[in-house]
Design a protein around this motif. Structure first.
Motif, PDB file in Angstrom:
ATOM      1  N   LEU A 120       1.168   2.257  -5.061  1.00 12.62           N
ATOM      2  CA  LEU A 120       0.987   4.222  -4.895  1.00 12.62           C
ATOM      3  C   LEU A 120       1.751   5.154  -4.210  1.00 12.62           C
ATOM      4  O   LEU A 120       0.894   5.939  -4.130  1.00 12.62           O
ATOM      5  CB  LEU A 120      -0.768   3.828  -4.028  1.00 12.62           C
ATOM      6  CG  LEU A 120      -1.789   2.751  -4.225  1.00 12.62           C
ATOM      7  CD1 LEU A 120      -2.656   2.874  -3.429  1.00 12.62           C
ATOM      8  CD2 LEU A 120      -2.065   3.788  -6.106  1.00 12.62           C
ATOM      9  N   ILE A 121       2.676   4.932  -4.632  1.00 11.68           N
ATOM     10  CA  ILE A 121       3.797   5.522  -4.476  1.00 11.68           C
ATOM     11  C   ILE A 121       4.989   5.395  -5.148  1.00 11.68           C
ATOM     12  O   ILE A 121       6.184   6.351  -4.519  1.00 11.68           O
ATOM     13  CB  ILE A 121       4.232   5.736  -2.471  1.00 11.68           C
ATOM     14  CG1 ILE A 121       4.944   4.355  -2.304  1.00 11.68           C
ATOM     15  CG2 ILE A 121       2.889   6.406  -1.690  1.00 11.68           C
ATOM     16  CD1 ILE A 121       5.552   4.591  -0.679  1.00 11.68           C
ATOM     17  N   SER A 122       5.457   4.845  -6.230  1.00 12.16           N
ATOM     18  CA  SER A 122       5.748   4.288  -6.801  1.00 12.16           C
ATOM     19  C   SER A 122       5.862   5.484  -7.865  1.00 12.16           C
ATOM     20  O   SER A 122       6.986   6.333  -8.805  1.00 12.16           O
ATOM     21  CB  SER A 122       5.749   2.855  -7.553  1.00 12.16           C
ATOM     22  OG  SER A 122       5.006   3.425  -8.625  1.00 12.16           O
ATOM     23  N   GLY A 123       5.283   6.581  -8.410  1.00  9.82           N
ATOM     24  CA  GLY A 123       4.723   7.630  -9.507  1.00  9.82           C
ATOM     25  C   GLY A 123       4.460   6.411 -10.447  1.00  9.82           C
ATOM     26  O   GLY A 123       4.580   7.407 -11.908  1.00  9.82           O
ATOM     27  N   LEU A 124       4.461   5.276 -10.728  1.00  8.88           N
ATOM     28  CA  LEU A 124       4.080   4.358 -12.033  1.00  8.88           C
ATOM     29  C   LEU A 124       2.278   4.985 -12.306  1.00  8.88           C
ATOM     30  O   LEU A 124       1.974   4.901 -11.517  1.00  8.88           O
ATOM     31  CB  LEU A 124       4.651   3.257 -12.090  1.00  8.88           C
ATOM     32  CG  LEU A 124       6.257   2.981 -11.958  1.00  8.88           C
ATOM     33  CD1 LEU A 124       6.457   1.676 -11.536  1.00  8.88           C
ATOM     34  CD2 LEU A 124       6.817   3.435 -12.700  1.00  8.88           C
ATOM     35  N   PRO A 357       8.432   9.449  -2.313  1.00  6.95           N
ATOM     36  CA  PRO A 357       9.212   9.413  -1.531  1.00  6.95           C
ATOM     37  C   PRO A 357      10.586   9.613  -1.827  1.00  6.95           C
ATOM     38  O   PRO A 357      10.973   8.605  -2.397  1.00  6.95           O
ATOM     39  CB  PRO A 357       8.646   8.954  -0.680  1.00  6.95           C
ATOM     40  CG  PRO A 357       8.069   7.437  -0.890  1.00  6.95           C
ATOM     41  CD  PRO A 357       7.705   7.724  -1.903  1.00  6.95           C
ATOM     42  N   ALA A 358      11.832  10.537  -1.286  1.00 10.27           N
ATOM     43  CA  ALA A 358      13.026  10.655  -1.149  1.00 10.27           C
ATOM     44  C   ALA A 358      13.512   9.396   0.154  1.00 10.27           C
ATOM     45  O   ALA A 358      14.585   9.531   0.284  1.00 10.27           O
ATOM     46  CB  ALA A 358      13.596  11.490  -1.524  1.00 10.27           C
ATOM     47  N   ASP A 359      12.537   9.910   0.996  1.00  9.75           N
ATOM     48  CA  ASP A 359      12.288   9.257   2.418  1.00  9.75           C
ATOM     49  C   ASP A 359      12.029   8.806   3.401  1.00  9.75           C
ATOM     50  O   ASP A 359      10.747   8.626   2.290  1.00  9.75           O
ATOM     51  CB  ASP A 359      13.459  10.705   2.916  1.00  9.75           C
ATOM     52  CG  ASP A 359      13.639  10.468   4.632  1.00  9.75           C
ATOM     53  OD1 ASP A 359      13.929   9.022   5.002  1.00  9.75           O
ATOM     54  OD2 ASP A 359      13.540  11.150   4.875  1.00  9.75           O
ATOM     55  N   ALA A 360      11.651   7.767   3.667  1.00 12.13           N
ATOM     56  CA  ALA A 360      10.378   7.523   4.511  1.00 12.13           C
ATOM     57  C   ALA A 360      10.658   7.897   6.742  1.00 12.13           C
ATOM     58  O   ALA A 360       9.895   7.090   7.146  1.00 12.13           O
ATOM     59  CB  ALA A 360      10.754   5.675   5.052  1.00 12.13           C
ATOM     60  N   GLY A 361      11.109   8.967   6.357  1.00 12.27           N
ATOM     61  CA  GLY A 361      10.875   9.530   7.602  1.00 12.27           C
ATOM     62  C   GLY A 361       9.677  10.249   7.980  1.00 12.27           C
ATOM     63  O   GLY A 361       8.918  11.386   8.038  1.00 12.27           O
ATOM     64  N   ASP A 464      18.942   2.659  -4.992  1.00 15.21           N
ATOM     65  CA  ASP A 464      17.120   3.423  -3.629  1.00 15.21           C
ATOM     66  C   ASP A 464      16.890   4.206  -2.903  1.00 15.21           C
ATOM     67  O   ASP A 464      18.469   3.866  -2.454  1.00 15.21           O
ATOM     68  CB  ASP A 464      15.291   2.712  -4.291  1.00 15.21           C
ATOM     69  CG  ASP A 464      16.380   1.485  -2.983  1.00 15.21           C
ATOM     70  OD1 ASP A 464      16.878   1.354  -2.016  1.00 15.21           O
ATOM     71  OD2 ASP A 464      15.259   0.781  -3.649  1.00 15.21           O
ATOM     72  N   PRO A 465      16.712   4.898  -2.129  1.00 16.05           N
ATOM     73  CA  PRO A 465      16.359   6.254  -1.237  1.00 16.05           C
ATOM     74  C   PRO A 465      16.781   5.371   0.173  1.00 16.05           C
ATOM     75  O   PRO A 465      16.902   5.251   1.404  1.00 16.05           O
ATOM     76  CB  PRO A 465      15.503   7.081  -1.316  1.00 16.05           C
ATOM     77  CG  PRO A 465      15.219   6.639  -2.724  1.00 16.05           C
ATOM     78  CD  PRO A 465      15.103   5.698  -3.343  1.00 16.05           C
ATOM     79  N   PHE A 466      16.118   3.474   0.050  1.00 16.32           N
ATOM     80  CA  PHE A 466      15.103   2.728   0.351  1.00 16.32           C
ATOM     81  C   PHE A 466      16.718   1.210   1.885  1.00 16.32           C
ATOM     82  O   PHE A 466      16.177   0.477   2.378  1.00 16.32           O
ATOM     83  CB  PHE A 466      14.302   2.381   0.284  1.00 16.32           C
ATOM     84  CG  PHE A 466      13.318   3.425   0.527  1.00 16.32           C
ATOM     85  CD1 PHE A 466      12.783   4.849   0.787  1.00 16.32           C
ATOM     86  CD2 PHE A 466      12.851   3.490  -1.066  1.00 16.32           C
ATOM     87  CE1 PHE A 466      11.907   5.872   0.696  1.00 16.32           C
ATOM     88  CE2 PHE A 466      11.890   4.948  -1.909  1.00 16.32           C
ATOM     89  CZ  PHE A 466      11.747   5.555  -0.826  1.00 16.32           C
ATOM     90  N   MET A 467      17.271   1.738   0.949  1.00 18.86           N
ATOM     91  CA  MET A 467      18.350   0.761   1.298  1.00 18.86           C
ATOM     92  C   MET A 467      18.389  -0.885   0.412  1.00 18.86           C
ATOM     93  O   MET A 467      18.268  -1.734   1.908  1.00 18.86           O
ATOM     94  CB  MET A 467      18.655   0.911   2.290  1.00 18.86           C
ATOM     95  CG  MET A 467      20.162  -0.118   2.729  1.00 18.86           C
ATOM     96  SD  MET A 467      20.904   0.449   4.362  1.00 18.86           S
ATOM     97  CE  MET A 467      20.954   2.164   5.111  1.00 18.86           C
TER      98      MET A 467
END
Length: 573
Positions: A120-124, A357-361, A464-467
């Protein structure tokens, strides 16, 4: 103002809140100071409330409990306490919440919560979904009794179809019918306990050690433990798919046990680890290929604790026939709170999924650093404002190790540039020094945070942005960044956009000064403790670890190493 709340009361206790499309999420361990929020020796069946993380989410969003529209949590059906069930899981969890949240609580499958924390946050749109962990919930056991182990999904907007499942089985044993656990998560941890000494994080250490080994040495005995069926099933010889790591495993003329780790050479353990990593990866790929055939989707979403295996993730899409792979930003158990909140937001309240998201802050800011919290032997250079980036980049270029505490805290097990220790990736000694001060095994690698616009110049493969996955360093650049390249030529890459609030500006400053578009980035914590939360904890940890500098917001502290630093201990909550 629609509001959806997601909670996890089990391992990695956590809370997530969505208000008008804004996500707030944090893990309880960051307040308690106990990794995974579990005191040593606590019974697995003990439920814990995400009290502090929930309170922060509500306060940060400016929400009162009675304004929350829906509350969802991942069920786990823990073991009975004292040999008996005291209440239903729903009753126990509801009692841990303040009114009216307890009355609004609903439970969902543990694996579905894992899945939706990614999808639900993949954009797929259409995608296959795969969840693999140690074990889930009987709430999702659509194919028979037992707890989830491996679950496959056919995912489309508005639809979550469970199409594949591996569950425990039954077989005849010496004392009668016994349950056989076919858990790849338990298998990997079970094997890790046989090669990693107590005190080191077993799964991550074994994955790192595998890069030094030759899988051929133990390929046959390890491979024979896992049986792959034509229908995508995975069966694991008992008891090696369970928590039982005391039963000896015969391989190469040796009985491998948890108690005997110290008696085995590092090279033998590396070969054993390499064979385990190979067999584990083959089983995951086998299941993913089956999902590709079942769903005909071109993209795969992967979650659950096994999705933290970055070496597997580096080639999973290619090896299983998918065009793309999306890994949940926090695929471990804490992420189920995010998945539960997203389910409430999208499926219950009917709102669009959140953008990728591009970050998990998603957590709290660190606060300011009062002068009274400046450690002995350190001095403050004051508020540097716009000069912070160039100044810190200069320190890093000169070989300093810098604690970097900026903006909202990351959610999940990786430091992504908000609560990080940073170092020069081209200084080979950085890796050895960091492994020493963090008291990690010397064979464990560190990850690079890389400006996304330069990724292809330095690495092959996706990141990816989450390592969450490894990429391969281009051979011509390996010698330029030895501190972040593993023994097998890979690195667990975090991609960073120019607008990243934690690292974007600093990475560009460092690139301008050194020509390198990356920094070594590791979590800011002491051994055995969670990633830190506040400015005061950062100052305490920087001194205890013996770092060279600390940046909190635009305030910069530098150390005088002529003074004796305090010993590294756990930080106070």
């Amino acid at each position: 103002m629609p509001v959806a709340l997601g909670l996890n009361f089990h391992h990695d206790t956590s809370a997530a809140l969505i208000v008008d499309g804004q996500l707030y999420a944090a893990e309880e361990e960051r307040w308690s100071g106990l990794k995974h929020h579990r005191p040593h020796g606590q019974h697995k069946g003990v439920l814990t409330s995400p009290t502090a993380s929930l309170a922060w989410c509500l306060e940060a969003a400016g929400i009162e409990p009675d304004q929350v529209d829906v509350v969802w949590a991942a069920g786990m059906r823990p073991h009975p306490v004292g040999g008996q069930w005291l209440a239903t899981e729903h009753e126990e969890l509801s009692a841990l919440l303040p009114d009216p949240l307890g009355q609004r609580l609903r439970l969902m499958s543990h694996h579905t919560a894992h899945m939706l924390s990614g999808y639900l946050i993949s954009g797929l749109g259409h995608a296959a979904g795969l969840v693999i962990d140690a074990g889930g919930s009987p709430l999702g056991a659509d194919f028979g009794p037992g707890r989830e182990r491996i679950t496959g999904y056919d995912l489309r907007p508005g639809h979550i179809d469970r199409v594949h499942q591996t569950l425990p089985g039954l077989c005849a044993g010496p004392t009668g019918v016994e349950r056989v656990h076919h858990s790849l998560g338990h298998f990997y941890r079970n094997m890790a306990h046989r090669v990693i000494p107590p005190g080191d994080e077993p799964e991550g250490s074994m994955m790192a050690l595998a890069a030094y080994g030759d899988p051929a040495r133990y390929r046959k005995p390890i491979g024979e433990l896992i049986h792959l069926g034509d229908d995508g099933t995975v069966r694991i010889t008992a008891p090696y798919g369970s928590v039982d790591s005391r039963t000896p495993l015969m391989a190469g003329g040796r009985a491998w046990t948890q108690a005997g780790v110290a008696n085995v050479s590092l090279s033998e353990r590396a070969d054993f680890a390499a064979a385990v990593q190979e067999a584990f990866a083959a089983a995951v790929v086998h299941t993913a290929r089956h999902l590709r055939r079942l769903t005909r989707a071109t993209d795969l979403v992967f979650s659950g604790g096994c999705a933290l295996n970055s070496h597997l993730n580096g080639t999973l899409a290619q090896d299983s026939g998918f065009d793309g792979l999306f890994i949940a930003p926090a695929p471990h158990d804490a992420g189920t709170a995010v998945g539960a909140a997203l389910y409430g937001w999208h499926h219950h309240l009917g709102h669009d999924p959140l953008p990728a998201p591009a970050d998990a802050g998603w957590g709290p800011v660190p606060g300011t650093l009062p002068l009274r919290d400046v450690p002995e032997g350190w001095k403050s250079l004051g508020e540097l404002g716009d000069r912070l980036g160039p100044t810190v980049a200069g320190l890093l270029a000169g070989g300093s190790m810098v604690g970097w505490v900026q903006g909202p805290m990351e959610f999940g097990p990786r430091a992504l540039g908000h609560r990080s220790i940073l170092a020069h990736p081209g200084v080979a000694d950085s890796r050895d020094r960091l492994n020493t001060i963090k008291r990690r095994a010397g064979y464990r690698p560190f990850a690079p945070a890389v400006l996304d616009t330069h990724l292809g110049d330095w690495f092959t493969g996706d990141a990816d942005p989450f390592m969450n996955r490894v990429a391969r360093i281009r051979p011509e650049h390996a010698a330029d960044v030895p501190a972040v390249v593993h023994h097998d030529g890979t690195a667990r890459v975090q991609t960073v956009t120019a607008g990243h609030t934690g690292l974007g500006g600093l990475l560009e400053e460092f690139r301008q000064q050194t020509g390198l578009p990356m920094l070594l980035n590791t979590s800011f914590n002491l051994k055995g403790t969670p990633i830190l939360r506040t400015a005061a904890q950062a100052a305490q940890a920087a001194a205890g670890l013996g770092l060279d500098a600390l940046a909190v917001g635009t305030t910069l502290l530098v150390a005088d190493h002529g003074q004796h630093a305090a010993p590294a201990r756990g930080w106070a909550a």
